[in-house]
Structures are given as C-alpha cells and as structure tokens.
Write a protein that holds these residues in place. Structure first.
Motif, PDB file in Angstrom:
ATOM      1  N   PRO A  77     -49.514  92.444  68.548  1.00 40.22           N
ATOM      2  CA  PRO A  77     -49.306  91.503  69.428  1.00 40.22           C
ATOM      3  C   PRO A  77     -50.040  90.407  69.235  1.00 40.22           C
ATOM      4  O   PRO A  77     -49.490  89.145  69.385  1.00 40.22           O
ATOM      5  N   GLY A  78     -51.262  90.428  68.776  1.00 38.12           N
ATOM      6  CA  GLY A  78     -51.943  89.356  68.572  1.00 38.12           C
ATOM      7  C   GLY A  78     -52.096  88.795  67.043  1.00 38.12           C
ATOM      8  O   GLY A  78     -52.107  87.531  66.981  1.00 38.12           O
ATOM      9  N   LEU A  79     -52.079  89.564  66.137  1.00 38.81           N
ATOM     10  CA  LEU A  79     -52.215  89.189  64.796  1.00 38.81           C
ATOM     11  C   LEU A  79     -50.865  89.065  64.211  1.00 38.81           C
ATOM     12  O   LEU A  79     -50.915  88.213  63.291  1.00 38.81           O
ATOM     13  N   GLY A  80     -49.880  89.720  64.688  1.00 39.84           N
ATOM     14  CA  GLY A  80     -48.637  89.675  64.020  1.00 39.84           C
ATOM     15  C   GLY A  80     -48.110  88.181  63.803  1.00 39.84           C
ATOM     16  O   GLY A  80     -47.650  87.626  63.011  1.00 39.84           O
ATOM     17  N   PRO A  81     -48.010  87.447  65.253  1.00 41.99           N
ATOM     18  CA  PRO A  81     -47.627  85.963  64.962  1.00 41.99           C
ATOM     19  C   PRO A  81     -48.327  85.215  64.114  1.00 41.99           C
ATOM     20  O   PRO A  81     -47.743  84.285  63.591  1.00 41.99           O
ATOM     21  N   VAL A  82     -49.570  85.253  64.115  1.00 42.55           N
ATOM     22  CA  VAL A  82     -50.602  84.428  63.254  1.00 42.55           C
ATOM     23  C   VAL A  82     -50.258  84.751  61.824  1.00 42.55           C
ATOM     24  O   VAL A  82     -49.906  83.803  61.188  1.00 42.55           O
ATOM     25  N   PHE A  83     -49.942  85.947  61.378  1.00 40.74           N
ATOM     26  CA  PHE A  83     -49.633  86.173  59.785  1.00 40.74           C
ATOM     27  C   PHE A  83     -48.308  85.870  59.716  1.00 40.74           C
ATOM     28  O   PHE A  83     -47.952  85.146  58.821  1.00 40.74           O
ATOM     29  N   ALA A  84     -47.376  86.043  60.645  1.00 42.82           N
ATOM     30  CA  ALA A  84     -45.765  85.788  60.607  1.00 42.82           C
ATOM     31  C   ALA A  84     -45.607  84.064  60.456  1.00 42.82           C
ATOM     32  O   ALA A  84     -44.716  83.576  59.770  1.00 42.82           O
ATOM     33  N   ALA A  85     -46.626  83.331  60.857  1.00 39.85           N
ATOM     34  CA  ALA A  85     -46.591  81.863  60.717  1.00 39.85           C
ATOM     35  C   ALA A  85     -47.032  81.485  59.377  1.00 39.85           C
ATOM     36  O   ALA A  85     -46.541  80.379  59.034  1.00 39.85           O
ATOM     37  N   HIS A  86     -47.415  82.461  58.593  1.00 39.60           N
ATOM     38  CA  HIS A  86     -47.903  82.001  57.290  1.00 39.60           C
ATOM     39  C   HIS A  86     -47.346  82.806  56.145  1.00 39.60           C
ATOM     40  O   HIS A  86     -47.181  82.325  54.978  1.00 39.60           O
ATOM     41  N   VAL A  87     -46.769  83.919  56.324  1.00 37.25           N
ATOM     42  CA  VAL A  87     -46.420  84.932  55.435  1.00 37.25           C
ATOM     43  C   VAL A  87     -44.992  84.940  55.409  1.00 37.25           C
ATOM     44  O   VAL A  87     -44.512  85.635  56.291  1.00 37.25           O
ATOM     45  N   THR A  88     -44.248  84.458  54.298  1.00 40.70           N
ATOM     46  CA  THR A  88     -42.925  84.594  54.398  1.00 40.70           C
ATOM     47  C   THR A  88     -42.175  85.468  53.271  1.00 40.70           C
ATOM     48  O   THR A  88     -41.117  85.964  53.452  1.00 40.70           O
ATOM     49  N   ASP A  89     -43.208  85.981  52.392  1.00 40.13           N
ATOM     50  CA  ASP A  89     -42.816  87.172  51.388  1.00 40.13           C
ATOM     51  C   ASP A  89     -43.842  87.972  51.478  1.00 40.13           C
ATOM     52  O   ASP A  89     -44.947  87.713  50.962  1.00 40.13           O
ATOM     53  N   TRP A  90     -43.747  88.835  52.209  1.00 42.82           N
ATOM     54  CA  TRP A  90     -44.483  90.096  52.503  1.00 42.82           C
ATOM     55  C   TRP A  90     -44.768  90.648  51.178  1.00 42.82           C
ATOM     56  O   TRP A  90     -46.315  90.856  51.056  1.00 42.82           O
ATOM     57  N   PRO A  91     -44.201  91.101  50.225  1.00 42.19           N
ATOM     58  CA  PRO A  91     -44.523  91.827  49.157  1.00 42.19           C
ATOM     59  C   PRO A  91     -45.312  90.981  48.150  1.00 42.19           C
ATOM     60  O   PRO A  91     -46.290  91.346  47.701  1.00 42.19           O
ATOM     61  N   ALA A  92     -45.150  89.682  48.123  1.00 41.42           N
ATOM     62  CA  ALA A  92     -45.983  88.677  47.345  1.00 41.42           C
ATOM     63  C   ALA A  92     -47.206  88.714  47.877  1.00 41.42           C
ATOM     64  O   ALA A  92     -48.300  88.868  47.368  1.00 41.42           O
ATOM     65  N   HIS A  93     -47.516  88.702  49.313  1.00 40.26           N
ATOM     66  CA  HIS A  93     -48.758  88.477  50.024  1.00 40.26           C
ATOM     67  C   HIS A  93     -49.437  89.734  49.683  1.00 40.26           C
ATOM     68  O   HIS A  93     -50.775  89.722  49.396  1.00 40.26           O
ATOM     69  N   GLU A  94     -48.997  90.939  50.093  1.00 35.08           N
ATOM     70  CA  GLU A  94     -49.547  92.214  49.708  1.00 35.08           C
ATOM     71  C   GLU A  94     -50.089  92.188  48.383  1.00 35.08           C
ATOM     72  O   GLU A  94     -51.032  93.105  48.114  1.00 35.08           O
ATOM     73  N   ARG A  95     -49.141  91.846  47.420  1.00 34.26           N
ATOM     74  CA  ARG A  95     -49.726  91.777  45.788  1.00 34.26           C
ATOM     75  C   ARG A  95     -50.899  91.054  45.795  1.00 34.26           C
ATOM     76  O   ARG A  95     -51.872  91.242  45.013  1.00 34.26           O
ATOM     77  N   LYS A  96     -51.098  89.921  46.520  1.00 32.13           N
ATOM     78  CA  LYS A  96     -52.385  88.932  46.391  1.00 32.13           C
ATOM     79  C   LYS A  96     -53.351  89.768  46.889  1.00 32.13           C
ATOM     80  O   LYS A  96     -54.455  89.724  46.525  1.00 32.13           O
ATOM     81  N   ILE A  97     -53.149  90.472  48.095  1.00 34.89           N
ATOM     82  CA  ILE A  97     -54.275  90.903  48.877  1.00 34.89           C
ATOM     83  C   ILE A  97     -54.915  92.054  47.970  1.00 34.89           C
ATOM     84  O   ILE A  97     -55.847  92.510  47.655  1.00 34.89           O
ATOM     85  N   VAL A  98     -53.906  93.016  47.599  1.00 36.84           N
ATOM     86  CA  VAL A  98     -54.257  94.131  46.640  1.00 36.84           C
ATOM     87  C   VAL A  98     -54.995  93.330  45.245  1.00 36.84           C
ATOM     88  O   VAL A  98     -56.068  94.036  45.025  1.00 36.84           O
ATOM     89  N   ALA A  99     -54.685  92.080  44.782  1.00 38.83           N
ATOM     90  CA  ALA A  99     -55.569  91.605  43.790  1.00 38.83           C
ATOM     91  C   ALA A  99     -56.958  91.224  44.089  1.00 38.83           C
ATOM     92  O   ALA A  99     -57.864  91.373  43.477  1.00 38.83           O
ATOM     93  N   PHE A 100     -56.929  90.807  45.379  1.00 33.38           N
ATOM     94  CA  PHE A 100     -58.274  90.399  46.139  1.00 33.38           C
ATOM     95  C   PHE A 100     -59.114  91.585  46.115  1.00 33.38           C
ATOM     96  O   PHE A 100     -60.462  91.516  45.614  1.00 33.38           O
ATOM     97  N   ASP A 116     -57.884  76.549  56.591  1.00 29.90           N
ATOM     98  CA  ASP A 116     -56.847  75.568  56.806  1.00 29.90           C
ATOM     99  C   ASP A 116     -55.750  76.200  57.689  1.00 29.90           C
ATOM    100  O   ASP A 116     -54.712  75.418  58.028  1.00 29.90           O
ATOM    101  N   ALA A 117     -55.574  77.393  57.742  1.00 28.92           N
ATOM    102  CA  ALA A 117     -54.616  78.026  58.463  1.00 28.92           C
ATOM    103  C   ALA A 117     -54.228  77.153  59.858  1.00 28.92           C
ATOM    104  O   ALA A 117     -53.025  76.893  60.049  1.00 28.92           O
ATOM    105  N   GLY A 118     -55.205  76.841  60.758  1.00 27.27           N
ATOM    106  CA  GLY A 118     -54.985  76.071  61.715  1.00 27.27           C
ATOM    107  C   GLY A 118     -54.790  76.927  62.941  1.00 27.27           C
ATOM    108  O   GLY A 118     -54.973  76.446  64.164  1.00 27.27           O
ATOM    109  N   ASN A 119     -54.442  78.348  62.860  1.00 24.52           N
ATOM    110  CA  ASN A 119     -54.293  79.014  64.158  1.00 24.52           C
ATOM    111  C   ASN A 119     -55.265  80.557  63.972  1.00 24.52           C
ATOM    112  O   ASN A 119     -54.874  81.300  64.747  1.00 24.52           O
ATOM    113  N   VAL A 120     -56.041  80.281  62.941  1.00 26.23           N
ATOM    114  CA  VAL A 120     -57.008  81.604  62.877  1.00 26.23           C
ATOM    115  C   VAL A 120     -58.315  81.145  63.621  1.00 26.23           C
ATOM    116  O   VAL A 120     -58.836  80.151  63.591  1.00 26.23           O
ATOM    117  N   ARG A 121     -58.530  82.133  64.787  1.00 24.36           N
ATOM    118  CA  ARG A 121     -59.468  81.688  65.728  1.00 24.36           C
ATOM    119  C   ARG A 121     -60.753  82.864  65.319  1.00 24.36           C
ATOM    120  O   ARG A 121     -60.610  84.186  64.927  1.00 24.36           O
TER     121      ARG A 121
END
Length: 135
Positions: free
Chosen positions: A30-53, A74-79
């Motif tokens: 409930p707290g993290l989902g909306p923050v990520f949803a505001a920035h991640v529009t392509d979950w498979p691409a995001h997950e590939r990037k994080i796997v690479a990280f 820079d996200a603006g909504n990460v606290r």
C-alpha cells in the motif's frame, strides 16, 4: 585481466527470481506500490534493469549503466521513511527465495546500498534551516 569473483554465492537465475518475486510484493504494497507505479510503466524492462544492477553489484557483470542515487533523488516522491519497508520486503523475499547464507549476504549488501540511497534522499529533502525531513 582476471574477472573478480562474485561477492557471495548466487547465480544470475537466482537474482532474476528474487527481483521478480520482490516486485510482485512491491506492486501490492500500500505504501510502496503507488510510488513505483508513478515511475514504472514497463515492469519487465524495469526488472531487467534491476537484475543488471544486482548482477553488477554481486557478480561484477558490467551490464548496468544507471545512477540509482540520482534516480531516487530526482523521483520527487521517494521519502527517507520508505526505505525501511522496502528493505523489509526485500529481506522477506530473500528469505523465501534463497538459502539462509545467500539471503544473509545479499541482505547485508542491500542494507548498505539502502543506507546510501536514504542518505542521498535525506540530503535533498530539507525543511527550514536545512533540517532534514526524515519521513
């Protein structure tokens, strides 16, 4: 040039499994989902990037070229207060997906990185007189 050995015993397949399972939990949180949803529009691409990280951080692969500190600042909504639940979900995922010694080693690295990211966010978010806003 000799390749560096992994920081600890984990495979790329295990990294992929952890990342996928973790983001399944994040999307439902409930707290993290909306923050990520505001920035991640392509979950498979995001997950590939994080796997690479993580493959870069743990296995010393060189497939990641992002700047996590800048992204979080820079996200603006990460606290700062979001890092504790993030790490708790990550630790839960590690315990569910890996052997205890793997989970412990990866958790220690994640907490170290989390402290750095949190500090970067705190540094940016200041109230009157430069007092950091910690929530």
């Amino acid at each position: 040039m000799t390749a560096l050995p992994p920081r600890f015993d984990v495979t790329r397949d295990e990294i992929e499994r952890v990342v996928k399972s973790f983001y399944e939990l994040v999307r439902q949180h409930p707290g993290l989902g909306p923050v990520f949803a505001a920035h991640v529009t392509d979950w498979p691409a995001h997950e590939r990037k994080i796997v690479a990280f993580w493959a870069n951080s743990i296995l010393h692969e060189r497939g990641y070229d992002g700047n996590p500190v800048q992204v979080h600042r820079d996200a603006g909504n990460v606290r700062p207060g979001m890092f504790d639940p993030w790490l708790a979900l990550f630790d839960l995922t590690l315990r569910e997906e890996l052997r205890p010694e793997q989970a412990e080693a990866w958790s220690a690295l994640a907490h170290k990185i989390g402290r750095s990211l949190r500090a970067a966010v705190v540094e940016k978010i200041q109230g009157p007189g430069g007092v950091p806003i910690l929530r």
